[in-house]
Scaffold this motif. Structure first.
Motif, PDB file in Angstrom:
ATOM      1  N   VAL A 102      -3.159  -9.902   8.072  1.00 52.33           N
ATOM      2  CA  VAL A 102      -1.911 -10.351   8.678  1.00 52.33           C
ATOM      3  C   VAL A 102      -1.035 -11.002   7.611  1.00 52.33           C
ATOM      4  CG1 VAL A 102      -0.908 -11.932  10.387  1.00 52.33           C
ATOM      5  CG2 VAL A 102      -3.028 -10.693  10.921  1.00 52.33           C
ATOM      6  N   ASN A 103       0.223 -10.594   7.555  1.00 50.92           N
ATOM      7  CA  ASN A 103       1.222 -11.170   6.633  1.00 50.92           C
ATOM      8  C   ASN A 103       0.722 -11.266   5.201  1.00 50.92           C
ATOM      9  OD1 ASN A 103       3.091 -11.546   8.750  1.00 50.92           O
ATOM     10  ND2 ASN A 103       2.109 -13.480   9.297  1.00 50.92           N
ATOM     11  N   SER A 104       0.130 -10.203   4.708  1.00 45.87           N
ATOM     12  CA  SER A 104      -0.432 -10.221   3.359  1.00 45.87           C
ATOM     13  C   SER A 104      -0.011  -8.980   2.579  1.00 45.87           C
ATOM     14  CB  SER A 104      -1.964 -10.260   3.442  1.00 45.87           C
ATOM     15  OG  SER A 104      -2.534 -10.199   2.158  1.00 45.87           O
ATOM     16  N   THR A 105       0.046  -9.145   1.273  1.00 50.02           N
ATOM     17  CA  THR A 105       0.316  -8.008   0.395  1.00 50.02           C
ATOM     18  C   THR A 105      -0.977  -7.423  -0.163  1.00 50.02           C
ATOM     19  OG1 THR A 105       0.571  -9.473  -1.516  1.00 50.02           O
ATOM     20  CG2 THR A 105       2.583  -8.917  -0.284  1.00 50.02           C
ATOM     21  N   SER A 106      -2.106  -7.971   0.264  1.00 50.02           N
ATOM     22  CA  SER A 106      -3.405  -7.536  -0.257  1.00 50.02           C
ATOM     23  C   SER A 106      -4.188  -6.705   0.751  1.00 50.02           C
ATOM     24  CB  SER A 106      -4.252  -8.744  -0.645  1.00 50.02           C
ATOM     25  OG  SER A 106      -3.658  -9.443  -1.709  1.00 50.02           O
ATOM     26  N   VAL A 107      -5.053  -5.865   0.217  1.00 48.98           N
ATOM     27  CA  VAL A 107      -6.026  -5.128   1.017  1.00 48.98           C
ATOM     28  C   VAL A 107      -7.405  -5.395   0.417  1.00 48.98           C
ATOM     29  CG1 VAL A 107      -4.445  -3.285   1.740  1.00 48.98           C
ATOM     30  CG2 VAL A 107      -5.814  -2.997  -0.342  1.00 48.98           C
ATOM     31  N   ALA A 108      -8.429  -5.342   1.264  1.00 46.04           N
ATOM     32  CA  ALA A 108      -9.806  -5.437   0.787  1.00 46.04           C
ATOM     33  C   ALA A 108     -10.399  -4.045   0.903  1.00 46.04           C
ATOM     34  CB  ALA A 108     -10.604  -6.426   1.624  1.00 46.04           C
ATOM     35  N   VAL A 109     -11.082  -3.623  -0.156  1.00 45.66           N
ATOM     36  CA  VAL A 109     -11.745  -2.326  -0.170  1.00 45.66           C
ATOM     37  C   VAL A 109     -13.243  -2.599  -0.264  1.00 45.66           C
ATOM     38  CG1 VAL A 109     -11.955  -0.105  -1.325  1.00 45.66           C
ATOM     39  CG2 VAL A 109      -9.753  -1.308  -1.352  1.00 45.66           C
ATOM     40  N   VAL A 110     -13.976  -2.233   0.810  1.00 45.12           N
ATOM     41  CA  VAL A 110     -15.408  -2.511   0.888  1.00 45.12           C
ATOM     42  C   VAL A 110     -16.179  -1.237   0.597  1.00 45.12           C
ATOM     43  CG1 VAL A 110     -17.295  -3.336   2.360  1.00 45.12           C
ATOM     44  CG2 VAL A 110     -14.986  -4.289   2.627  1.00 45.12           C
ATOM     45  N   ASN A 111     -17.078  -1.307  -0.382  1.00 47.54           N
ATOM     46  CA  ASN A 111     -17.976  -0.194  -0.692  1.00 47.54           C
ATOM     47  C   ASN A 111     -19.074  -0.202   0.368  1.00 47.54           C
ATOM     48  OD1 ASN A 111     -20.441   1.046  -1.746  1.00 47.54           O
ATOM     49  ND2 ASN A 111     -19.325   1.245  -3.683  1.00 47.54           N
ATOM     50  N   THR A 112     -19.192   0.881   1.137  1.00 43.75           N
ATOM     51  CA  THR A 112     -20.154   0.893   2.244  1.00 43.75           C
ATOM     52  C   THR A 112     -21.597   1.052   1.787  1.00 43.75           C
ATOM     53  OG1 THR A 112     -19.838   3.273   2.582  1.00 43.75           O
ATOM     54  CG2 THR A 112     -18.446   1.779   3.888  1.00 43.75           C
ATOM     55  N   GLN A 113     -21.826   1.425   0.546  1.00 44.10           N
ATOM     56  CA  GLN A 113     -23.190   1.582   0.052  1.00 44.10           C
ATOM     57  C   GLN A 113     -23.802   0.266  -0.398  1.00 44.10           C
ATOM     58  OE1 GLN A 113     -24.715   4.609   0.468  1.00 44.10           O
ATOM     59  NE2 GLN A 113     -22.779   4.910   1.519  1.00 44.10           N
ATOM     60  N   ASN A 114     -22.983  -0.597  -1.025  1.00 42.28           N
ATOM     61  CA  ASN A 114     -23.546  -1.848  -1.545  1.00 42.28           C
ATOM     62  C   ASN A 114     -22.809  -3.102  -1.065  1.00 42.28           C
ATOM     63  OD1 ASN A 114     -21.202  -1.939  -3.078  1.00 42.28           O
ATOM     64  ND2 ASN A 114     -22.180  -1.184  -4.942  1.00 42.28           N
ATOM     65  N   SER A 115     -21.846  -2.938  -0.163  1.00 39.95           N
ATOM     66  CA  SER A 115     -21.104  -4.045   0.456  1.00 39.95           C
ATOM     67  C   SER A 115     -20.298  -4.892  -0.514  1.00 39.95           C
ATOM     68  CB  SER A 115     -22.043  -4.943   1.273  1.00 39.95           C
ATOM     69  OG  SER A 115     -22.640  -4.202   2.304  1.00 39.95           O
ATOM     70  N   THR A 116     -19.979  -4.347  -1.677  1.00 44.69           N
ATOM     71  CA  THR A 116     -19.112  -5.086  -2.590  1.00 44.69           C
ATOM     72  C   THR A 116     -17.667  -4.958  -2.118  1.00 44.69           C
ATOM     73  OG1 THR A 116     -18.926  -3.181  -4.072  1.00 44.69           O
ATOM     74  CG2 THR A 116     -20.626  -4.819  -4.588  1.00 44.69           C
ATOM     75  N   VAL A 117     -16.880  -5.993  -2.424  1.00 37.40           N
ATOM     76  CA  VAL A 117     -15.489  -6.039  -1.990  1.00 37.40           C
ATOM     77  C   VAL A 117     -14.585  -6.115  -3.206  1.00 37.40           C
ATOM     78  CG1 VAL A 117     -13.771  -7.323  -0.647  1.00 37.40           C
ATOM     79  CG2 VAL A 117     -16.167  -7.280   0.092  1.00 37.40           C
ATOM     80  N   GLN A 118     -13.601  -5.263  -3.225  1.00 33.51           N
ATOM     81  CA  GLN A 118     -12.559  -5.289  -4.251  1.00 33.51           C
ATOM     82  C   GLN A 118     -11.254  -5.577  -3.522  1.00 33.51           C
ATOM     83  OE1 GLN A 118     -12.028  -1.550  -6.245  1.00 33.51           O
ATOM     84  NE2 GLN A 118     -10.349  -2.282  -7.497  1.00 33.51           N
ATOM     85  N   THR A 119     -10.488  -6.546  -4.016  1.00 36.96           N
ATOM     86  CA  THR A 119      -9.214  -6.870  -3.401  1.00 36.96           C
ATOM     87  C   THR A 119      -8.097  -6.376  -4.301  1.00 36.96           C
ATOM     88  OG1 THR A 119     -10.179  -8.824  -2.374  1.00 36.96           O
ATOM     89  CG2 THR A 119      -7.786  -8.742  -2.477  1.00 36.96           C
ATOM     90  N   ALA A 120      -7.098  -5.754  -3.684  1.00 33.73           N
ATOM     91  CA  ALA A 120      -5.959  -5.253  -4.434  1.00 33.73           C
ATOM     92  C   ALA A 120      -4.677  -5.783  -3.815  1.00 33.73           C
ATOM     93  CB  ALA A 120      -5.947  -3.733  -4.417  1.00 33.73           C
ATOM     94  N   ASP A 121      -3.794  -6.315  -4.659  1.00 36.46           N
ATOM     95  CA  ASP A 121      -2.495  -6.770  -4.202  1.00 36.46           C
ATOM     96  C   ASP A 121      -1.517  -5.618  -4.399  1.00 36.46           C
ATOM     97  OD1 ASP A 121       0.037  -7.905  -3.798  1.00 36.46           O
ATOM     98  OD2 ASP A 121      -0.627  -9.855  -4.532  1.00 36.46           O
ATOM     99  N   LEU A 122      -0.955  -5.133  -3.290  1.00 34.31           N
ATOM    100  CA  LEU A 122      -0.052  -3.987  -3.349  1.00 34.31           C
ATOM    101  C   LEU A 122       1.396  -4.389  -3.564  1.00 34.31           C
ATOM    102  CD1 LEU A 122      -1.642  -1.881  -0.498  1.00 34.31           C
ATOM    103  CD2 LEU A 122      -2.108  -1.794  -2.947  1.00 34.31           C
ATOM    104  N   GLY A 123       1.672  -5.704  -3.546  1.00 33.16           N
ATOM    105  CA  GLY A 123       3.016  -6.174  -3.832  1.00 33.16           C
ATOM    106  C   GLY A 123       3.964  -6.154  -2.649  1.00 33.16           C
ATOM    107  N   LEU A 124       3.604  -5.488  -1.592  1.00 31.18           N
ATOM    108  CA  LEU A 124       4.419  -5.452  -0.376  1.00 31.18           C
ATOM    109  C   LEU A 124       3.532  -5.792   0.803  1.00 31.18           C
ATOM    110  CD1 LEU A 124       6.295  -2.093  -1.023  1.00 31.18           C
ATOM    111  CD2 LEU A 124       7.266  -4.384  -1.223  1.00 31.18           C
TER     112      LEU A 124
END
Length: 184
Positions: A143-165
């Motif tokens: 909600v109200n964020s420029t970021s997305v979280a990308v979760v690897n379903t094999q090892n549950s690691t999370v990468q966050t990316a700021d898309l700027g919008l």
């Protein structure tokens, strides 16, 4: 709202009427060929929903549980003791389901109905999710964020990316490749 993979039906939920916003909760099953309501299963609460890849059932977040709706007879045939999800989605093979609530991604084994894990997404309130076509990643918007979280379903690691919008939804999952890149 959710649609069956074969596009034969759309499931629409809400509450109230234009002249009575406190009206009853509804879940309408719409036949897309005739654009008519063909069923209205009784509901007391309704939230996020997603159709399984086979189209045989629908998960509906309803308060503190997930209801399982059989799409052949449009009846609730079971429930899972988890809920409160802002968004739901399935792996491409239907073996796993994913739900987001607050800042947590919950992973569910659809055969057993058991939670197989949870992943903290950091801060922020999750609003939507999308699963890549190969099932290797779950993308979550906030909600109200420029970021997305990308979760690897094999090892549950999370990468966050700021898309700027500010991101307010999800891409058509068929446009996200296995490395998480949008394709046009």
């Amino acid at each position: 709202m959710a649609a069956l993979p074969d596009s034969s039906r759309v499931y629409m939920a809400g509450f109230g009427y234009s002249d009575d916003p406190d009206g009853p909760v509804f879940l309408d099953v719409v036949d897309t060929a005739t654009v008519t309501v063909i069923a209205s299963p009784k509901m007391t609460t309704v939230g996020a929903m997603a159709a399984s890849p086979t189209g045989k059932f629908l998960y509906v977040s309803a308060g503190s549980k997930v209801l399982i709706l059989n799409t052949a007879n449009n009846a609730i045939t079971g429930s899972l003791p988890i809920g409160g999800f802002a968004a739901l989605g399935f792996s491409p093979d239907g073996s796993a389901a994913y739900g987001v609530s607050g800042s947590t991604l919950t992973m569910i084994d659809t055969a057993s109905g058991q939670v197989t894990g949870t992943v903290s997404l950091g801060t922020g309130t999750a609003s939507t999710l999308g699963v890549t076509p190969d099932g290797s990643q779950v993308w979550v918007t906030f909600v109200n964020s420029t970021s997305v979280a990308v979760v690897n379903t094999q090892n549950s690691t999370v990468q966050t990316a700021d898309l700027g919008l500010t991101v307010s939804g999800q891409a058509d999952n068929s446009r996200v490749n296995s490395t998480g890149q949008l394709q046009y």
